[in-house]
Design an enzyme around this catalytic site. Structure first.
Site, PDB file in Angstrom:
ATOM      1  N   CYS A 126       0.791  -1.235   0.168  1.00 27.80           N
ATOM      2  CA  CYS A 126       0.095  -0.133  -0.009  1.00 27.80           C
ATOM      3  C   CYS A 126       1.057   1.297  -0.136  1.00 27.80           C
ATOM      4  CB  CYS A 126      -0.841  -0.074   1.248  1.00 27.80           C
ATOM      5  SG  CYS A 126      -2.016   1.473   1.273  1.00 27.80           S
ATOM      6  N   CYS A 135      -0.378   4.008   2.194  1.00 25.88           N
ATOM      7  CA  CYS A 135      -0.309   3.969   3.644  1.00 25.88           C
ATOM      8  C   CYS A 135       1.268   4.240   4.153  1.00 25.88           C
ATOM      9  CB  CYS A 135      -0.533   2.467   4.105  1.00 25.88           C
ATOM     10  SG  CYS A 135      -2.269   1.967   3.454  1.00 25.88           S
ATOM     11  N   ASP A 136       2.133   3.492   3.397  1.00 26.12           N
ATOM     12  CA  ASP A 136       3.483   3.460   3.836  1.00 26.12           C
ATOM     13  C   ASP A 136       4.458   4.314   3.312  1.00 26.12           C
ATOM     14  OD1 ASP A 136       2.338   1.435   5.638  1.00 26.12           O
ATOM     15  OD2 ASP A 136       2.949  -0.128   4.011  1.00 26.12           O
TER      16      ASP A 136
END
Ligand code: FAD
Lengths: 329, 122
Positions: free
Chosen positions: A135, A138-139
């Site tokens: 992701c 997200c990261d």
């Protein structure tokens, strides 16, 4: 708790929740069971911009609305509920759910969707969350000014590689073939970005590092040349596989593990229907999953109503007694 | 503020009190993102099965997140959200980075939280 339903839906992603809405609205007693988070892949989607009628929303927002609609019409939706046993062979389908009980219904809709494809090499699991991610949104910010790789050659790989250039110093796209599956516009966008470089025809041999990822070792598919690419992050976008391993031997699957259906979404077993990414189909999108859920639900409604109209099948004992009755003169 | 059904840890004092007053604690430190939401759901669903474990969440970008979970040596090399940390008697007994399934969380809880002594670090 009532254990008898008209239709049980396995999977509460876009397809399963849509089936739940249509079934409950048609006054079918409906149970939707998911062994994970309600919403499936939609939950993994930060922003959906191509769902007609919704200008732009997070996957989680669309899920919340779909769930409210299904429950509002009377469907029971269970998440984080492990299915212990499933018998779909007889006229009454049986689904046993951990901590909830055993449920039966004349019809079942399989809407088990897909799971991210993994490379399947041992070092992949070891570095999940320590460099390997699925992701970018997200990261991505963990990799500010670092060198990272994106593995894959489809639209997701191209788009996410471009978005990761907001954070990373360099992004190397590693792909197994000599051409991309992505649409030309997505490839063009990536090619235009000065931070992105490409490594084609490479197999991933290993992710290596001490406490976190330090390099990705690749092998050229034709020459066999081995290269170690320094990288602290590796984002994998290599597609999805149907989530049907548990259905092997229960329902017919094709060689890719997808569920074949006819255009009413009927499988090879009477009373069992399939919808969404788990089905054989070319395009896997929320819109197509929603359409599938609709078709499977309406087919299941017809099936349940048709069965209710038919005279009940005589039991084996009744048939036995009937056959023994002396013929009247 | 995280929109979950878990109790939130919002201050360093709450964090310290939680660890002082409870033997078994699991904290998910994340955002309302795609990899975090499933883990909050897993914890919510396991709360009744493990009544002696205190399940909590914590905002990743808040001061308490930065000063507690993100400052632990066990999470130093993590770079996947959420960071999930399991404590027993105030000590870290397991820590994971990124999305986890219910099965994976159950395995950690059974390994580290059951029995009378703290399990090995995971
Ligand atoms: C990161 C990402 C971004 C995307 N972006 C878009 C986009 O912008 N627009 C778009 O249209 N599409 C997008 N897609 C694709 C789209 O999300 C999917 O095609 C669609 O959501 C599939 O829905 P589904 O219901 O068929 O399957 P899924 O969403 O996979 O749902 C299946 C559900 O079944 C459950 N399940 C599986 N096995 C079992 C079992 N044995 N027992 C009980 N439950 C089970 C799973 O937990 C899951 O919740 C994206 C996908 C991803 C991963």
């Amino acid at each position: 708790m009532d254990a008898r339903y008209d239709v049980i839906v396995i999977g509460a992603g876009a397809a399963g929740l849509t089936a739940g809405i249509y079934l409950a609205r048609a006054r079918m007693k409906t149970l939707v069971v998911d062994h994970g988070t309600i919403g499936g892949q939609m939950i993994l989607t930060y922003s959906v911009a191509n769902y007609p009628g919704v200008a732009e929303a997070s996957g989680a927002e669309i899920v919340a609305t779909m769930r409210r609609q299904a429950e509002g019409f009377g469907a029971r939706v269970l998440g984080q509920a492990d299915i212990l046993r499933m018998d779909l062979s007889g006229p009454d389908k049986v689904v046993e759910v951990e901590d909830e009980g055993t449920f039966t219904a004349p019809a079942v809709i399989l809407a088990t969707g897909g799971v991210p494809r993994k490379l399947g090499i041992p070092s992949e699991d070891a570095f999940q969350g320590r460099g390997i991610s699925y992701c970018a949104t997200c990261d991505g910010d963990f990799f500010m000014d670092q060198d990272i790789v994106v593995i894959g050659g489809g639209n997701s790989a191209m788009e996410e590689a471009v978005s990761l250039t907001k954070y990373a110093r360099t992004v190397t796209i590693i792909h197994e073939f000599d051409h991309f599956q992505a649409q030309p516009w997505a490839v063009e966008e990536a090619r235009k970005n000065p931070k992105i470089r490409f490594l084609m025809e490479q197999d991933i041999r290993e992710f290596a590092g001490d406490e976190h990822l330090e390099k990705v070792v690749v092998v050229h598919k034709r020459t066999g040349e081995v290269t170690a690419i320094p990288a602290t992050g590796a984002f994998l976008f290599i597609g999805y596989v149907p989530n049907t391993a548990h259905l092997k031997g229960i329902v017919h699957l094709n060689e890719r593990g997808e569920i074949p259906t006819d255009d009413l979404n009927r499988t090879n077993i009477p009373g069992v229907f399939a919808a969404g990414d788990a089905r054989v189909k070319r395009y896997r999108q929320i819109t197509t999953a929603v359409a599938d859920g609709t078709i499977a639900a309406l087919s299941a409604v017809d099936y349940v109503n048709e069965r209710a109209r038919q005279p009940a099948m005589p039991s084996r004992r009744q048939r036995f007694l009937k056959e023994r009755r002396p013929v009247q003169a | 503020m995280l929109q979950t059904n878990l109790y939130h840890v919002e201050t360093v004092e709450q964090f310290q009190e939680l660890l002082q007053n409870n033997e078994k604690v699991a904290i998910v430190c994340g955002r309302m993102g795609p990899m975090c939401i499933p883990v909050y759901g897993v914890m919510e669903s396991l709360a009744s099965r493990y009544p002696d474990v205190q399940f909590r969440d914590m905002e990743f970008d808040s001061p308490v997140g930065r000063e507690t979970i993100r400052a632990l040596p066990e999470t130093r090399n993590f770079n996947g959200l959420p960071f999930t940390v399991y404590f027993r008697n105030g000590r870290v007994v397991a820590a994971t980075s990124s999305i986890q399934t219910k099965q994976q969380v159950k395995e950690i809880l059974d390994r580290t939280m059951c029995g009378t002594t703290a399990g090995a670090q995971g």
